[in-house]
Motif scaffolding. Sequence first.
Motif, short mmCIF file in Angstrom:
data_model
loop_
_atom_site.label_atom_id
_atom_site.label_comp_id
_atom_site.label_asym_id
_atom_site.label_seq_id
_atom_site.Cartn_x
_atom_site.Cartn_y
_atom_site.Cartn_z
N ASP A 239 0.83 -1.22 0.00
CA ASP A 239 0.00 0.00 0.00
C ASP A 239 0.86 1.26 0.00
O ASP A 239 0.53 2.24 -0.68
N ASP A 240 1.96 1.23 0.76
CA ASP A 240 2.84 2.40 0.82
C ASP A 240 3.50 2.65 -0.54
O ASP A 240 3.60 3.80 -1.00
N PHE A 241 3.95 1.58 -1.16
CA PHE A 241 4.60 1.71 -2.47
C PHE A 241 3.60 2.21 -3.52
O PHE A 241 3.91 3.13 -4.29
N LEU A 242 2.43 1.64 -3.54
CA LEU A 242 1.42 2.04 -4.53
C LEU A 242 0.97 3.48 -4.32
O LEU A 242 0.67 4.18 -5.30
N GLU A 243 0.95 3.92 -3.09
CA GLU A 243 0.58 5.32 -2.81
C GLU A 243 1.62 6.27 -3.41
O GLU A 243 1.27 7.32 -3.97
N LEU A 244 2.90 5.90 -3.31
CA LEU A 244 3.95 6.73 -3.91
C LEU A 244 3.83 6.75 -5.43
O LEU A 244 3.96 7.80 -6.06
N VAL A 254 11.18 4.88 -6.38
CA VAL A 254 12.39 4.15 -6.80
C VAL A 254 13.24 3.82 -5.58
O VAL A 254 13.79 2.71 -5.46
N GLU A 255 13.38 4.78 -4.65
CA GLU A 255 14.13 4.53 -3.43
C GLU A 255 13.47 3.42 -2.60
O GLU A 255 14.14 2.60 -1.98
N PHE A 256 12.14 3.40 -2.61
CA PHE A 256 11.39 2.35 -1.89
C PHE A 256 11.76 0.98 -2.45
O PHE A 256 11.98 0.03 -1.70
N VAL A 257 11.82 0.88 -3.79
CA VAL A 257 12.18 -0.39 -4.43
C VAL A 257 13.55 -0.85 -3.98
O VAL A 257 13.76 -2.02 -3.66
N ASN A 258 14.51 0.07 -3.95
CA ASN A 258 15.87 -0.29 -3.55
C ASN A 258 15.94 -0.68 -2.08
O ASN A 258 16.72 -1.55 -1.70
N GLU A 259 15.11 -0.06 -1.24
CA GLU A 259 15.06 -0.44 0.17
C GLU A 259 14.53 -1.87 0.33
O GLU A 259 14.99 -2.63 1.17
N VAL A 260 13.53 -2.21 -0.51
CA VAL A 260 12.98 -3.56 -0.48
C VAL A 260 14.07 -4.58 -0.79
O VAL A 260 14.20 -5.62 -0.14
N VAL A 261 14.89 -4.27 -1.80
CA VAL A 261 15.98 -5.16 -2.19
C VAL A 261 17.02 -5.26 -1.08
O VAL A 261 17.49 -6.36 -0.74
N GLU A 262 17.38 -4.12 -0.50
CA GLU A 262 18.39 -4.11 0.56
C GLU A 262 17.96 -4.89 1.79
O GLU A 262 18.78 -5.45 2.51
N LYS A 263 16.65 -4.95 2.04
CA LYS A 263 16.14 -5.69 3.20
C LYS A 263 16.06 -7.19 2.93
O LYS A 263 15.66 -7.95 3.80
N GLY A 264 16.44 -7.59 1.71
CA GLY A 264 16.46 -9.01 1.40
C GLY A 264 15.09 -9.60 1.11
O GLY A 264 14.89 -10.81 1.17
N ILE A 265 14.12 -8.75 0.77
CA ILE A 265 12.77 -9.21 0.49
C ILE A 265 12.69 -9.75 -0.93
O ILE A 265 13.29 -9.17 -1.85
N ASN A 266 11.98 -10.85 -1.10
CA ASN A 266 11.76 -11.41 -2.44
C ASN A 266 10.99 -10.39 -3.27
O ASN A 266 9.80 -10.12 -3.01
N ALA A 307 16.15 -10.52 -15.74
CA ALA A 307 16.82 -9.22 -15.76
C ALA A 307 18.22 -9.30 -15.15
O ALA A 307 18.46 -10.02 -14.18
N ALA A 308 19.15 -8.55 -15.75
CA ALA A 308 20.52 -8.49 -15.22
C ALA A 308 20.53 -7.85 -13.84
O ALA A 308 21.27 -8.26 -12.95
N VAL A 309 19.70 -6.82 -13.66
CA VAL A 309 19.51 -6.18 -12.36
C VAL A 309 18.05 -6.43 -11.96
O VAL A 309 17.14 -5.87 -12.56
N PRO A 310 17.81 -7.28 -10.98
CA PRO A 310 16.45 -7.73 -10.67
C PRO A 310 15.42 -6.62 -10.48
O PRO A 310 14.28 -6.74 -10.91
N GLN A 311 15.84 -5.50 -9.84
CA GLN A 311 14.86 -4.46 -9.55
C GLN A 311 14.62 -3.51 -10.72
O GLN A 311 13.71 -2.67 -10.68
N VAL A 318 7.97 2.25 -12.48
CA VAL A 318 7.71 3.47 -11.70
C VAL A 318 7.90 4.71 -12.57
O VAL A 318 7.06 5.62 -12.59
N ILE A 319 9.00 4.74 -13.33
CA ILE A 319 9.32 5.90 -14.16
C ILE A 319 8.31 6.04 -15.31
O ILE A 319 7.86 7.14 -15.62
#
Length: 365
Positions: A239-244, A254-266, A307-311, A318-319
């Motif tokens: 919900d937080d991501f979709l609101e952004l 975009v920063e939210f996406v990278n935070e998700v990756v850094e937290k090790g979330i699938n 993808a070479a870069v998963p995110q 997003v863009i």
Amino acid sequence: MTLYLKYRPQKISELDLKVVRESLELALKQESIPHAWLFAGPRGTGKTSAARILAKYLNCESKKDKPCGECKMCRGIADGSVTDVVEIDAASNRGIDEIRSLREQVALAPMRGKYKVYIIDEVHMLTAEAANALLKTLEEPPKHVVFVLCTTEAEKLPETVVSRCRVVRFGKPSLEEIVGKLEMVAKQEQESVRVEELEKIAKAARGSFRDAIKILEQVMANGGDVKTTLGLVEGAEPDDFLELVRGGKTREAVEFVNEVVEKGINLRGFVERCVEVLREELLRTMDRNLIELIEGLEKAYVKMKDAAVPQLPLEIFVIENAKNRDTSVILNEVKNPGGSGSFTARSAQVQDDKVASRQRRREVV
């Protein structure tokens, strides 16, 4: 032994889907047993388990309560030692040569049981030539042979093959059915898991009993921590991501996406949850504007796998969404010049930025 194998159904009454239990019980009460069956449905719904149970029923040495699960044939089929029950993976044995070899084998009498049972998994993977060769055997099978064809994509099978079979449909299980299965497993394993947590596991399994039990096993290995196992980390809510995204806050999204990756979330699991949120909103509101978001996420989901870069596919989504949103703002301005309510806070900010930019250029000149 994994929990899924440990709690795999061994009798018709133990099958997880009620409609399948009723269909098999009705068919087996008839005097004439079908010589060919087609079990069709999503993965993880018990098709192969049901095929093995059918093989045990046909060869059970007991005169009542078949399959008994105790006689030599039932135990032998369960542990795979009975050669009269043959399992074939059509994905790796899909050619006409393999089916020709099969046709030669079916002529031989059973070694120990009453019937020889051939379970062909993912039968839709057979080549056209192999399917035609199989059809000839299905049309005139020996009396001692029964075929059980299993598939997740029945629509890919030739109609002539389907018409020769007794079709049993394995529908997608309900959330309640999966939760019920998980409750049974947890109780047998003496694990205390709240119903709310089991519902989260059931949703993550996406209609698969097998995946649900595997996830439960992982939860048990993690000390009962459902959130960590499913990647439900605080601060990574769909919900937080979709609101952004819907608010046009591109950089924050975009920063939210990278935070998700850094937290090790699938990441693909996260996208699945986003799509589920949007789907529920779409069915509730019938808002067509949600369709573009859902399709964009589905596209990103598919591309993430290679993808070479998963995110990156999600960042592109997003863009692109921000670009489309700016276009819609401009179109709205053209249609309603000066009209009240025609600008959102975001579009007004875009206009202010453009005016400020023009003023700075004049000052430079």
